[in-house]
Motif scaffolding. Sequence first.
Motif, PDB file in Angstrom:
ATOM      1  N   CYS A  35       0.841  -1.206   0.000  1.00 32.52           N
ATOM      2  CA  CYS A  35       0.000   0.000   0.000  1.00 32.52           C
ATOM      3  C   CYS A  35       0.872   1.250   0.000  1.00 32.52           C
ATOM      4  O   CYS A  35       0.794   2.057   0.934  1.00 32.52           O
ATOM      5  N   PRO A  36       1.718   1.431  -1.011  1.00 36.23           N
ATOM      6  CA  PRO A  36       2.671   2.551  -1.006  1.00 36.23           C
ATOM      7  C   PRO A  36       2.008   3.920  -0.951  1.00 36.23           C
ATOM      8  O   PRO A  36       2.595   4.882  -0.446  1.00 36.23           O
ATOM      9  N   GLU A  37       0.779   4.001  -1.461  1.00 37.49           N
ATOM     10  CA  GLU A  37       0.090   5.289  -1.468  1.00 37.49           C
ATOM     11  C   GLU A  37      -0.272   5.769  -0.063  1.00 37.49           C
ATOM     12  O   GLU A  37      -0.583   6.955   0.135  1.00 37.49           O
ATOM     13  N   LEU A  38      -0.199   4.875   0.928  1.00 39.69           N
ATOM     14  CA  LEU A  38      -0.555   5.227   2.300  1.00 39.69           C
ATOM     15  C   LEU A  38       0.663   5.451   3.194  1.00 39.69           C
ATOM     16  O   LEU A  38       0.512   5.751   4.376  1.00 39.69           O
ATOM     17  N   VAL A  39       1.851   5.308   2.627  1.00 40.08           N
ATOM     18  CA  VAL A  39       3.070   5.373   3.432  1.00 40.08           C
ATOM     19  C   VAL A  39       3.667   6.772   3.402  1.00 40.08           C
ATOM     20  O   VAL A  39       3.769   7.397   2.339  1.00 40.08           O
ATOM     21  N   LYS A  40       4.047   7.245   4.566  1.00 40.02           N
ATOM     22  CA  LYS A  40       4.787   8.503   4.700  1.00 40.02           C
ATOM     23  C   LYS A  40       6.211   8.143   5.108  1.00 40.02           C
ATOM     24  O   LYS A  40       6.458   7.800   6.255  1.00 40.02           O
ATOM     25  N   ILE A  41       7.137   8.179   4.139  1.00 41.51           N
ATOM     26  CA  ILE A  41       8.504   7.737   4.400  1.00 41.51           C
ATOM     27  C   ILE A  41       9.246   8.752   5.262  1.00 41.51           C
ATOM     28  O   ILE A  41       9.498   9.885   4.846  1.00 41.51           O
ATOM     29  N   ASN A  42       9.542   8.346   6.474  1.00 39.79           N
ATOM     30  CA  ASN A  42      10.343   9.131   7.406  1.00 39.79           C
ATOM     31  C   ASN A  42      11.082   8.165   8.321  1.00 39.79           C
ATOM     32  O   ASN A  42      10.625   7.030   8.551  1.00 39.79           O
ATOM     33  N   SER A  43      12.204   8.590   8.851  1.00 37.00           N
ATOM     34  CA  SER A  43      12.885   7.776   9.858  1.00 37.00           C
ATOM     35  C   SER A  43      11.964   7.620  11.063  1.00 37.00           C
ATOM     36  O   SER A  43      11.256   8.563  11.448  1.00 37.00           O
ATOM     37  N   MET A  44      11.955   6.427  11.629  1.00 40.94           N
ATOM     38  CA  MET A  44      11.108   6.199  12.800  1.00 40.94           C
ATOM     39  C   MET A  44      11.657   5.038  13.594  1.00 40.94           C
ATOM     40  O   MET A  44      12.499   4.269  13.118  1.00 40.94           O
ATOM     41  N   GLY A  45      11.189   4.910  14.821  1.00 38.19           N
ATOM     42  CA  GLY A  45      11.640   3.840  15.687  1.00 38.19           C
ATOM     43  C   GLY A  45      12.957   4.170  16.365  1.00 38.19           C
ATOM     44  O   GLY A  45      13.526   5.256  16.208  1.00 38.19           O
ATOM     45  N   SER A  46      13.439   3.223  17.130  1.00 40.84           N
ATOM     46  CA  SER A  46      14.689   3.406  17.871  1.00 40.84           C
ATOM     47  C   SER A  46      15.218   2.039  18.267  1.00 40.84           C
ATOM     48  O   SER A  46      14.524   1.023  18.146  1.00 40.84           O
ATOM     49  N   ASP A  47      16.452   2.004  18.717  1.00 42.48           N
ATOM     50  CA  ASP A  47      17.030   0.770  19.244  1.00 42.48           C
ATOM     51  C   ASP A  47      16.437   0.521  20.626  1.00 42.48           C
ATOM     52  O   ASP A  47      16.580   1.350  21.532  1.00 42.48           O
ATOM     53  N   ILE A  48      15.779  -0.605  20.788  1.00 38.80           N
ATOM     54  CA  ILE A  48      15.099  -0.922  22.042  1.00 38.80           C
ATOM     55  C   ILE A  48      16.035  -1.749  22.923  1.00 38.80           C
ATOM     56  O   ILE A  48      16.601  -2.745  22.466  1.00 38.80           O
ATOM     57  N   PRO A  49      16.224  -1.360  24.182  1.00 40.32           N
ATOM     58  CA  PRO A  49      17.071  -2.142  25.081  1.00 40.32           C
ATOM     59  C   PRO A  49      16.609  -3.598  25.163  1.00 40.32           C
ATOM     60  O   PRO A  49      15.406  -3.884  25.236  1.00 40.32           O
ATOM     61  N   THR A  50      17.562  -4.508  25.139  1.00 43.63           N
ATOM     62  CA  THR A  50      17.241  -5.931  25.151  1.00 43.63           C
ATOM     63  C   THR A  50      16.376  -6.310  26.346  1.00 43.63           C
ATOM     64  O   THR A  50      15.459  -7.139  26.236  1.00 43.63           O
TER      65      THR A  50
END
Length: 259
Positions: free
Chosen positions: A178-193
């Motif tokens: 569904c590429p028409e619904l995607v807003k490409i931006n950096s997101m998320g983070s490294d989650i501590p184990t």
Amino acid sequence: MSILGSVIILNFKNTTTEILTSGIDTVILSVGATEQFGPYLPMHLDTIIAELYADAYGRELNAYVLPTIPFNTSEEHANFKGTVTVSPNILTAMLEEIICNLLRQGFKKFLVCTGHGGSYWERSFVKHINYKYPQIILISANHNNHMAWEAAVEAAGFHDLSEMHGGPLSICTAMWLCPELVKINSMGSDIPTENRLYADYLGWDKLTLDGCWGKFEEGIYSHEELAEKGKLFWTTFIQKRTEGLKQILEEGYRRKTQE
């Protein structure tokens, strides 16, 4: 209704006459989800994935494919606005009602699949239904899940994929489906184990920066490359999970119902 070789594919868009005359005795039950996928992805990704499963398994098993239920047990995401979660009791009760209804019509074999990784109810439900209804069989497609995942990761060229939800794989999936619904931006983070210890006990608003368990950095791949990775991953994964499915269903039904 469409025909591929000798395989008849039926779903809820067919007529009752077509379903009656087909002789099909197998049903695909699929469950997606409506839940947050970080700040830039649509909330129906798990439902689209479940639909992919249902279509592939329906073709393999020559089955009647029901519409995908778009709600699931999404408690970990429930503090993010727009997420819908239902209790496992309600969800499995509805699925059992559907099975009972179709059982009365002569359906004998059922497969349940879900696009949401947090569907912990699935295995218990399969055991419960098979114990309660000796005249039918219900299976899932988790017989070679580990091998399928490894093959899909390799096919898509993912390295050190540590995502649980809303990371690079989710971006690639959305860019393919569904590429028409995607807003490409950096997101998320490294989650501590150590946060994994609490993943089933706390809402992910308390464990992640933005709901994403994984980190996506914009600009590493083009949009086309992201979409191709999503396609390679899911086509490989579903193909591997489909292998041997018909044999398991038919042999399981024979063993369960033989005198």
